[in-house]
Write a protein that holds these residues in place. Structure first.
Motif, mmCIF file in Angstrom:
data_model
loop_
_atom_site.group_PDB
_atom_site.id
_atom_site.type_symbol
_atom_site.label_atom_id
_atom_site.label_comp_id
_atom_site.label_asym_id
_atom_site.label_seq_id
_atom_site.Cartn_x
_atom_site.Cartn_y
_atom_site.Cartn_z
ATOM 1 N N ALA A 167 0.921 -0.989 0.089
ATOM 2 C CA ALA A 167 -0.030 0.011 -0.212
ATOM 3 C C ALA A 167 0.951 1.182 -0.092
ATOM 4 C CB ALA A 167 -1.086 -0.073 1.065
ATOM 5 N N SER A 168 2.000 1.082 0.552
ATOM 6 C CA SER A 168 2.866 2.176 0.514
ATOM 7 C C SER A 168 3.548 2.756 -0.889
ATOM 8 C CB SER A 168 4.185 2.111 1.460
ATOM 9 O OG SER A 168 3.743 2.024 2.922
ATOM 10 N N GLY A 169 3.290 1.743 -1.862
ATOM 11 C CA GLY A 169 3.755 1.997 -3.148
ATOM 12 C C GLY A 169 2.719 3.009 -3.979
ATOM 13 N N LEU A 170 1.772 3.836 -3.234
ATOM 14 C CA LEU A 170 0.998 4.657 -3.967
ATOM 15 C C LEU A 170 1.821 5.618 -4.601
ATOM 16 C CD1 LEU A 170 -2.223 5.702 -4.163
ATOM 17 C CD2 LEU A 170 -1.492 6.959 -2.047
ATOM 18 N N PRO A 171 1.410 5.871 -5.828
ATOM 19 C CA PRO A 171 2.276 6.921 -6.803
ATOM 20 C C PRO A 171 2.348 8.378 -5.967
ATOM 21 C CG PRO A 171 0.826 5.939 -8.232
ATOM 22 C CD PRO A 171 0.380 5.256 -6.708
ATOM 23 N N VAL A 172 1.556 8.906 -5.440
ATOM 24 C CA VAL A 172 1.352 9.954 -4.640
ATOM 25 C C VAL A 172 0.223 10.160 -3.508
ATOM 26 C CG1 VAL A 172 0.428 11.198 -6.296
ATOM 27 C CG2 VAL A 172 1.747 12.699 -4.827
ATOM 28 N N GLY A 173 0.503 10.629 -2.271
ATOM 29 C CA GLY A 173 -0.296 10.692 -1.577
ATOM 30 C C GLY A 173 -0.863 12.160 -0.780
ATOM 31 N N VAL A 174 -1.866 12.330 -0.477
ATOM 32 C CA VAL A 174 -1.958 13.420 0.428
ATOM 33 C C VAL A 174 -1.608 13.242 1.936
ATOM 34 C CG1 VAL A 174 -3.990 15.051 1.166
ATOM 35 C CG2 VAL A 174 -3.910 14.143 -1.065
ATOM 36 N N MET A 175 -0.969 14.286 2.468
ATOM 37 C CA MET A 175 -1.033 14.423 4.036
ATOM 38 C C MET A 175 -1.612 15.420 4.474
ATOM 39 S SD MET A 175 2.997 14.184 5.976
ATOM 40 C CE MET A 175 3.180 15.909 5.433
ATOM 41 N N ALA A 176 -2.671 15.277 5.241
ATOM 42 C CA ALA A 176 -3.400 16.610 5.699
ATOM 43 C C ALA A 176 -3.890 16.028 7.178
ATOM 44 C CB ALA A 176 -4.651 16.927 4.756
ATOM 45 N N PRO A 177 -4.066 17.008 8.011
ATOM 46 C CA PRO A 177 -4.678 16.590 9.429
ATOM 47 C C PRO A 177 -6.067 16.388 9.461
ATOM 48 C CG PRO A 177 -4.540 18.980 9.369
ATOM 49 C CD PRO A 177 -3.809 18.271 7.837
ATOM 50 N N HIS A 178 -6.559 15.610 10.373
ATOM 51 C CA HIS A 178 -7.973 15.484 10.962
ATOM 52 C C HIS A 178 -8.380 16.654 11.671
ATOM 53 C CE1 HIS A 178 -11.343 14.157 13.267
ATOM 54 N NE2 HIS A 178 -11.789 13.601 12.046
#
Length: 620
Positions: A286-297
């Motif tokens: 799952a960490s192979g995602l091409p690009v991910g969003v990092m945002a707080p809750h």
């Protein structure tokens, strides 16, 4: 919630108008720090050759005791590998005052600039700031002294008592506060303070400190030093924190975000770490995602998940700045979060003036994201996109870490104080004193007692055309959209949208139904982007990526031993797993929490938040 104002006298001495007292002696802050605090605790000599040194301070003020300690650590060839500095401050000043206070001391100014660069988002609670590749860790505890002391638990090597005067700030020096401070002391813990007040001496003596009157700095005649050496047997509430003085060998199962973060945190503390993964390369799951969003809750009551994600993003942010190239591997762009109609609530007092770093989006921010001016949304300033593979690669490249691919662990056995890890053919893959299981949903093979659930996710991605008109910053909410991600040196840029959530599915095949669901989600999230990409969807120029996340029963990560009662022989394997869809937010924080618990370090989180991530909560 504004920064605490500092009044600067004509002679350059800073004054707190709240307490009617100066922040340091007229003789000078650097002289006071070196003579009263470092000298009173025998530093730097006392820490010589030690693996770590832990300082607890009451009253951070303008940070000059921290900067002086850090500067002494840097200058000492026999310094400990790790320097921990925990400081409690109810009224943090602004970064400009930190810099002004350090400006008189050229040797401190470069350190003060690094401190000021991380001096943001200081809401009530704990904030872990990291320096010198994570070997100097400052844990700022923002709040009243007694609740903050109750929220932390470790054995300090030095205690710095540096609040405003007992007459002006009696709560900082009360018998209850000094008793709470004494709970951090071990036999031999040093103590130093500038005050020689009788009430303070009496309270410290009653709590087991042997005290020494020392010459003060003018205009003060005296200061106080001491050592914790009670004449009675100290009874602690609960078991003493584990403390491994000597790092050894650790095997980590799994080379995704969780496993790579654990490897990096342990290697920083001197461990030799072998990372094993069934795939040929890291980040194959799952960490192979091409690009991910990092945002707080964000929640109106600043709920548990909100506080955890803020702490996690701070931990990851430092690693991104330290290891990756901004604009290529990640981008500190901010993220706009679309909300349900009428729900842009944030905790009382939050606004775009801070110290919070999320607030209701402005019309200008909505316009920049190419959304209607009346769209309900939040703006997250401390957020962005990340290419997870780049971060994992950087973590695993560190000294003391070895990655072994095509190494699927089939079973573990213990003997002689170590763990042996074997493959399906019963070949020995690794032997180590400690094991950490960070294998995503595959962790259940080694930890059947943990409430783990696989959650399949499919995303869609493609190359951007020059006239796509996609938003310059990520947009999330019911799904997410990321665009303008550099793909190669030729100027090609990618977009990505998704994702689906299929619980209890481990099927890695892409399917048309999920592609259609993602397209519909994009149409709701960002109609203009969906229209701009419609031709790409219709012409079949959109690609799919599938991964399987690992979630816990309550959707929080799991960090802790598998056997809470311990096992005969080698220590119980630990888990660092169930990061769900927030691996970028949680990996670095969970790894630091694990390392802190192994080494008896100050926790990066208040005790109740750390407990909320513990594997023990699943065994209650």
């Amino acid at each position: 919630m504004a920064a605490e104002p500092v009044a600067w006298r004509a002679d350059g001495v800073p004054l707190s108008e709240r307490f009617g007292d100066i922040y340091h002696t007229e003789t000078g802050a650097l002289a006071q720090s070196r003579h009263v605090f470092l000298g009173g605790c025998g530093l730097p000599g006392a820490w010589s050759g030690r693996p770590q040194w832990r300082i607890l301070e009451t009253g951070f003020g303008l940070g000059l005791n921290f900067l002086t300690s850090w500067q002494a650590w840097r200058a000492d060839a026999n310094r400990p590998r790790m320097l921990h500095y925990v400081s409690i401050e109810a009224y943090p000043v602004g970064p400009e005052d930190l810099l002004r206070a350090a400006g008189a001391y050229p040797e401190l100014m470069p350190l003060a600039e690094q401190l000021a660069a991380q001096w943001h988002g200081l809401l009530p609670g704990f904030h872990r700031l990291a320096f010198d590749a994570g070997r100097v860790l400052l844990t700022l505890c923002i709040g009243d002294v007694q609740p903050m002391l109750r929220a932390q638990r470790f054995e300090a090597d030095s205690l710095f008592l540096d609040g405003f005067s007992p007459q002006q700030n009696p709560a900082m020096w009360s018998p209850d506060t000094l008793k709470a401070v004494s709970r951090f002391a071990r036999q031999g813990t040093g103590l130093a303070t500038w005050t020689y007040a009788r009430a303070v001496r009496d309270a410290l003596s009653q709590n087991g400190f042997q005290l020494e009157r020392r010459p003060g700095l003018p205009p003060k005649r005296d200061c106080l030093a001491g050592v914790f050496a009670p004449a009675w047997t100290v009874r602690r509430r609960g078991p003493a924190p584990e403390q491994l003085e000597a790092p050894g060998r650790c095997a980590v199962i799994g080379a995704g975000l969780a496993g790579a973060a654990v490897a990096a945190s342990l290697a920083r503390r001197g461990w030799q770490v072998t990372v094993l993964d069934a795939a040929e390369r890291p980040a194959a799951g799952a960490s192979g995602l091409p690009v991910g969003v990092m945002a707080p809750h964000v929640s109106p009551d600043d709920a548990l998940l909100s506080r955890l994600t803020r702490a996690g993003i701070r931990a990851t942010w430092h690693e991104l700045e330290r290891l990756l190239e901004e604009g290529r591997d990640w981008r500190a762009s901010g993220v706009l979060e679309r909300r349900p109609e009428g729900d842009t609530r944030v905790p009382a007092g939050w606004s775009d003036s801070g110290p919070n770093e999320s607030w209701p989006a402005s019309a200008a921010q909505l316009a920049e994201a190419r959304l209607p001016a009346d769209a309900p949304a939040l703006w997250h300033a401390r957020a962005g996109w990340v290419r997870p593979q780049r971060l994992i690669t950087a973590w695993l490249r560190g000294p003391g870490i070895e990655f072994r691919g095509n190494a699927r662990v089939a079973r573990m056995a213990q003997g002689g104080g170590t763990w042996q890890l074997f493959d399906a053919a019963d070949r020995l893959l690794a032997e180590a004193e400690r094991v950490v299981i960070a294998a995503g949903f595959e962790s259940g093979r080694f930890a059947p007692g943990l409430p783990l659930q696989p959650v399949r996710g499919q995303v869609m991605w493609g190359a951007m055309a020059a006239d796509d008109g996609l938003p310059p910053t990520p947009v999330n909410g019911d799904g997410h959209l990321i665009a303008h991600v550099p793909a190669a040196g030729d100027g090609t840029q990618l977009w990505l949208a998704g994702a689906t959530f299929d619980r209890d599915s481990t099927n890695l095949e892409a399917n048309g139904a999920d592609a259609a669901a993602n397209r519909e989600r994009l149409e709701r999230l960002h109609p203009a982007a969906a229209a701009a990409l419609a031709a790409s969807f219709d012409r079949g120029q959109v690609h799919a990526w599938v991964g399987v996340r690992c979630a816990s029963g309550d959707r929080r990560p799991l960090v802790g031993p598998l056997d809470a009662d311990g096992a005969a022989g080698a220590p119980s394997p630990w888990a660092c797993t169930a990061l769900g869809s927030r691996g970028l937010s949680f990996a670095a924080l969970c790894a630091e929490l694990l390392a802190a618990q192994w080494h008896g370090e100050p926790l990066p989180l208040p005790a109740n938040l750390a407990k909320a991530l513990s594997t023990a909560r699943t065994q209650a």
